[in-house]
Scaffold this motif. Structure first.
Motif, PDB file in Angstrom:
ATOM      1  N   GLN A  25      17.094  74.282  -3.570  1.00 41.70           N
ATOM      2  CA  GLN A  25      15.743  73.805  -3.830  1.00 41.70           C
ATOM      3  C   GLN A  25      14.788  74.791  -3.166  1.00 41.70           C
ATOM      4  O   GLN A  25      14.852  74.999  -1.960  1.00 41.70           O
ATOM      5  CB  GLN A  25      15.542  72.408  -3.274  1.00 41.70           C
ATOM      6  CG  GLN A  25      16.386  71.376  -3.990  1.00 41.70           C
ATOM      7  CD  GLN A  25      16.130  69.991  -3.460  1.00 41.70           C
ATOM      8  OE1 GLN A  25      15.647  69.803  -2.353  1.00 41.70           O
ATOM      9  NE2 GLN A  25      16.450  69.004  -4.274  1.00 41.70           N
ATOM     10  N   LYS A  27      10.744  76.357  -2.751  1.00 44.22           N
ATOM     11  CA  LYS A  27       9.306  76.290  -2.939  1.00 44.22           C
ATOM     12  C   LYS A  27       8.848  77.600  -3.561  1.00 44.22           C
ATOM     13  O   LYS A  27       9.612  78.561  -3.645  1.00 44.22           O
ATOM     14  CB  LYS A  27       8.604  76.086  -1.599  1.00 44.22           C
ATOM     15  CG  LYS A  27       8.930  74.780  -0.933  1.00 44.22           C
ATOM     16  CD  LYS A  27       8.236  74.675   0.407  1.00 44.22           C
ATOM     17  CE  LYS A  27       8.655  73.409   1.123  1.00 44.22           C
ATOM     18  NZ  LYS A  27       8.080  73.341   2.474  1.00 44.22           N
ATOM     19  N   TYR A  52       4.996  78.453 -12.268  1.00 47.73           N
ATOM     20  CA  TYR A  52       5.393  77.371 -13.167  1.00 47.73           C
ATOM     21  C   TYR A  52       4.148  76.890 -13.887  1.00 47.73           C
ATOM     22  O   TYR A  52       3.245  76.320 -13.278  1.00 47.73           O
ATOM     23  CB  TYR A  52       6.045  76.220 -12.399  1.00 47.73           C
ATOM     24  CG  TYR A  52       6.556  75.132 -13.304  1.00 47.73           C
ATOM     25  CD1 TYR A  52       7.771  75.290 -13.965  1.00 47.73           C
ATOM     26  CD2 TYR A  52       5.838  73.970 -13.517  1.00 47.73           C
ATOM     27  CE1 TYR A  52       8.255  74.302 -14.795  1.00 47.73           C
ATOM     28  CE2 TYR A  52       6.314  72.981 -14.350  1.00 47.73           C
ATOM     29  CZ  TYR A  52       7.523  73.157 -14.987  1.00 47.73           C
ATOM     30  OH  TYR A  52       7.991  72.182 -15.821  1.00 47.73           O
ATOM     31  N   ASP A  55       5.371  74.177 -18.542  1.00 48.36           N
ATOM     32  CA  ASP A  55       6.822  73.925 -18.542  1.00 48.36           C
ATOM     33  C   ASP A  55       7.659  75.198 -18.634  1.00 48.36           C
ATOM     34  O   ASP A  55       8.780  75.174 -19.124  1.00 48.36           O
ATOM     35  CB  ASP A  55       7.213  72.965 -19.667  1.00 48.36           C
ATOM     36  CG  ASP A  55       6.662  71.579 -19.436  1.00 48.36           C
ATOM     37  OD1 ASP A  55       6.457  71.213 -18.261  1.00 48.36           O
ATOM     38  OD2 ASP A  55       6.442  70.851 -20.425  1.00 48.36           O
ATOM     39  N   LYS A  74      12.805  74.024 -19.415  1.00 54.08           N
ATOM     40  CA  LYS A  74      13.594  72.876 -18.984  1.00 54.08           C
ATOM     41  C   LYS A  74      14.684  72.511 -19.985  1.00 54.08           C
ATOM     42  O   LYS A  74      15.625  71.824 -19.656  1.00 54.08           O
ATOM     43  CB  LYS A  74      12.688  71.660 -18.764  1.00 54.08           C
ATOM     44  CG  LYS A  74      11.966  71.685 -17.453  1.00 54.08           C
ATOM     45  CD  LYS A  74      11.314  70.353 -17.203  1.00 54.08           C
ATOM     46  CE  LYS A  74      10.722  70.301 -15.824  1.00 54.08           C
ATOM     47  NZ  LYS A  74      10.123  69.001 -15.538  1.00 54.08           N
ATOM     48  N   ASP A 101      15.377  71.211 -12.361  1.00 53.30           N
ATOM     49  CA  ASP A 101      14.221  70.318 -12.315  1.00 53.30           C
ATOM     50  C   ASP A 101      13.082  70.978 -11.546  1.00 53.30           C
ATOM     51  O   ASP A 101      13.298  71.886 -10.755  1.00 53.30           O
ATOM     52  CB  ASP A 101      14.625  68.999 -11.638  1.00 53.30           C
ATOM     53  CG  ASP A 101      13.582  67.912 -11.798  1.00 53.30           C
ATOM     54  OD1 ASP A 101      12.799  67.990 -12.773  1.00 53.30           O
ATOM     55  OD2 ASP A 101      13.543  66.998 -10.971  1.00 53.30           O
ATOM     56  N   PHE A 102      11.904  70.473 -11.811  1.00 53.95           N
ATOM     57  CA  PHE A 102      10.715  70.892 -11.068  1.00 53.95           C
ATOM     58  C   PHE A 102       9.922  69.643 -10.752  1.00 53.95           C
ATOM     59  O   PHE A 102       9.560  68.883 -11.648  1.00 53.95           O
ATOM     60  CB  PHE A 102       9.877  71.872 -11.893  1.00 53.95           C
ATOM     61  CG  PHE A 102       8.679  72.381 -11.144  1.00 53.95           C
ATOM     62  CD1 PHE A 102       8.807  73.405 -10.227  1.00 53.95           C
ATOM     63  CD2 PHE A 102       7.431  71.821 -11.334  1.00 53.95           C
ATOM     64  CE1 PHE A 102       7.715  73.871  -9.526  1.00 53.95           C
ATOM     65  CE2 PHE A 102       6.330  72.282 -10.646  1.00 53.95           C
ATOM     66  CZ  PHE A 102       6.472  73.308  -9.740  1.00 53.95           C
ATOM     67  N   ASN A 103       9.647  69.399  -9.464  1.00 51.20           N
ATOM     68  CA  ASN A 103       8.874  68.215  -9.099  1.00 51.20           C
ATOM     69  C   ASN A 103       7.669  68.613  -8.259  1.00 51.20           C
ATOM     70  O   ASN A 103       7.675  68.530  -7.062  1.00 51.20           O
ATOM     71  CB  ASN A 103       9.739  67.162  -8.407  1.00 51.20           C
ATOM     72  CG  ASN A 103       9.956  67.392  -6.942  1.00 51.20           C
ATOM     73  OD1 ASN A 103       9.396  68.311  -6.351  1.00 51.20           O
ATOM     74  ND2 ASN A 103      10.767  66.566  -6.333  1.00 51.20           N
ATOM     75  N   GLY A 104       6.632  69.063  -8.910  1.00 52.79           N
ATOM     76  CA  GLY A 104       5.393  69.393  -8.220  1.00 52.79           C
ATOM     77  C   GLY A 104       5.395  70.740  -7.545  1.00 52.79           C
ATOM     78  O   GLY A 104       4.734  71.657  -7.994  1.00 52.79           O
ATOM     79  N   LYS A 105       6.137  70.875  -6.448  1.00 55.49           N
ATOM     80  CA  LYS A 105       6.135  72.123  -5.690  1.00 55.49           C
ATOM     81  C   LYS A 105       7.521  72.708  -5.465  1.00 55.49           C
ATOM     82  O   LYS A 105       7.647  73.800  -4.940  1.00 55.49           O
ATOM     83  CB  LYS A 105       5.475  71.890  -4.324  1.00 55.49           C
ATOM     84  CG  LYS A 105       4.016  71.525  -4.415  1.00 55.49           C
ATOM     85  CD  LYS A 105       3.414  71.369  -3.045  1.00 55.49           C
ATOM     86  CE  LYS A 105       1.927  71.033  -3.161  1.00 55.49           C
ATOM     87  NZ  LYS A 105       1.298  70.901  -1.866  1.00 55.49           N
ATOM     88  N   THR A 108      14.550  73.137  -8.524  1.00 54.40           N
ATOM     89  CA  THR A 108      15.956  72.944  -8.190  1.00 54.40           C
ATOM     90  C   THR A 108      16.819  73.771  -9.137  1.00 54.40           C
ATOM     91  O   THR A 108      16.626  73.741 -10.350  1.00 54.40           O
ATOM     92  CB  THR A 108      16.338  71.458  -8.300  1.00 54.40           C
ATOM     93  OG1 THR A 108      15.463  70.694  -7.463  1.00 54.40           O
ATOM     94  CG2 THR A 108      17.771  71.230  -7.865  1.00 54.40           C
TER      95      THR A 108
END
Length: 127
Positions: A25, A27, A52, A55, A74, A101-105, A108
Motif C-alpha cells: 500500500q 501513498k 490518479y 480512474d 481498475k 484498489d485506490f481509496n483516496g490517498k 494497493t
C-alpha cells in the motif's frame, strides 16, 4: 471419480505457480524498494505511483537503471503489467504487478514473481 481426475489433469499440468506474493500500500510518490539477486549481482527495483485522475493510475518504476512509466486502470486486464527480472533462458522470470484498489490517498498493489528459479527478491521497505 476417475473421469473427474482425467478432466482436471491437463489443468494441473499447465498450471503456473507464483512466488513472492506481496501486497503493498503506497501513498503518492512513496517508493517501494526491492533488491533482486541473480547471477551473483544485485539489481534494485523501485516502484511508485504519481498521479490518479479519471480512474487512471500513473506508475513509475525503475529496474536495471532504466526508468519506465505505465498507466493502469481498475478494470482487468488493464490493471496489470509485467517487468522482466532476469535474462535466464528457459525460465524467463518476471514480476507480475496488479493494481488492486485506490481509496483516496493510498493505492494497493499485489506483486508476484513468476518462474523465480535462481532469483531471490528482498523487500527493503518504503521510503
Amino acid at each position: 471419480m476417475n473421469k473427474l481426475f482425467i478432466f482436471f489433469l491437463p489443468v494441473l499440468l499447465l498450471a503456473e505457480f507464483w512466488n513472492f506474493p506481496h501486497q503493498i500500500q503506497l501513498k503518492k510518490d512513496q517508493t517501494a524498494n526491492f533488491d533482486v539477486y541473480y547471477n551473483g549481482e544485485v539489481y534494485p527495483f523501485k516502484f511508485r505511483w504519481t498521479l490518479y485522475i479519471n480512474d487512471i493510475l500513473t506508475v513509475l518504476y525503475r529496474y536495471d537503471n532504466f526508468p519506465r512509466q505505465i498507466t493502469l486502470y481498475k478494470d482487468p486486464p488493464l490493471n496489470t503489467f509485467k517487468v522482466p527480472v532476469a535474462k535466464i533462458k528457459q525460465i524467463y522470470p518476471y514480476f507480475y504487478i496488479e493494481f488492486k484498489d485506490f481509496n483516496g490517498k493510498i493505492a494497493t498493489f499485489d506483486i508476484y514473481l513468476k518462474n523465480g528459479g535462481g532469483v531471490k527478491v528482498d523487500f527493503k521497505g518504503k521510503k
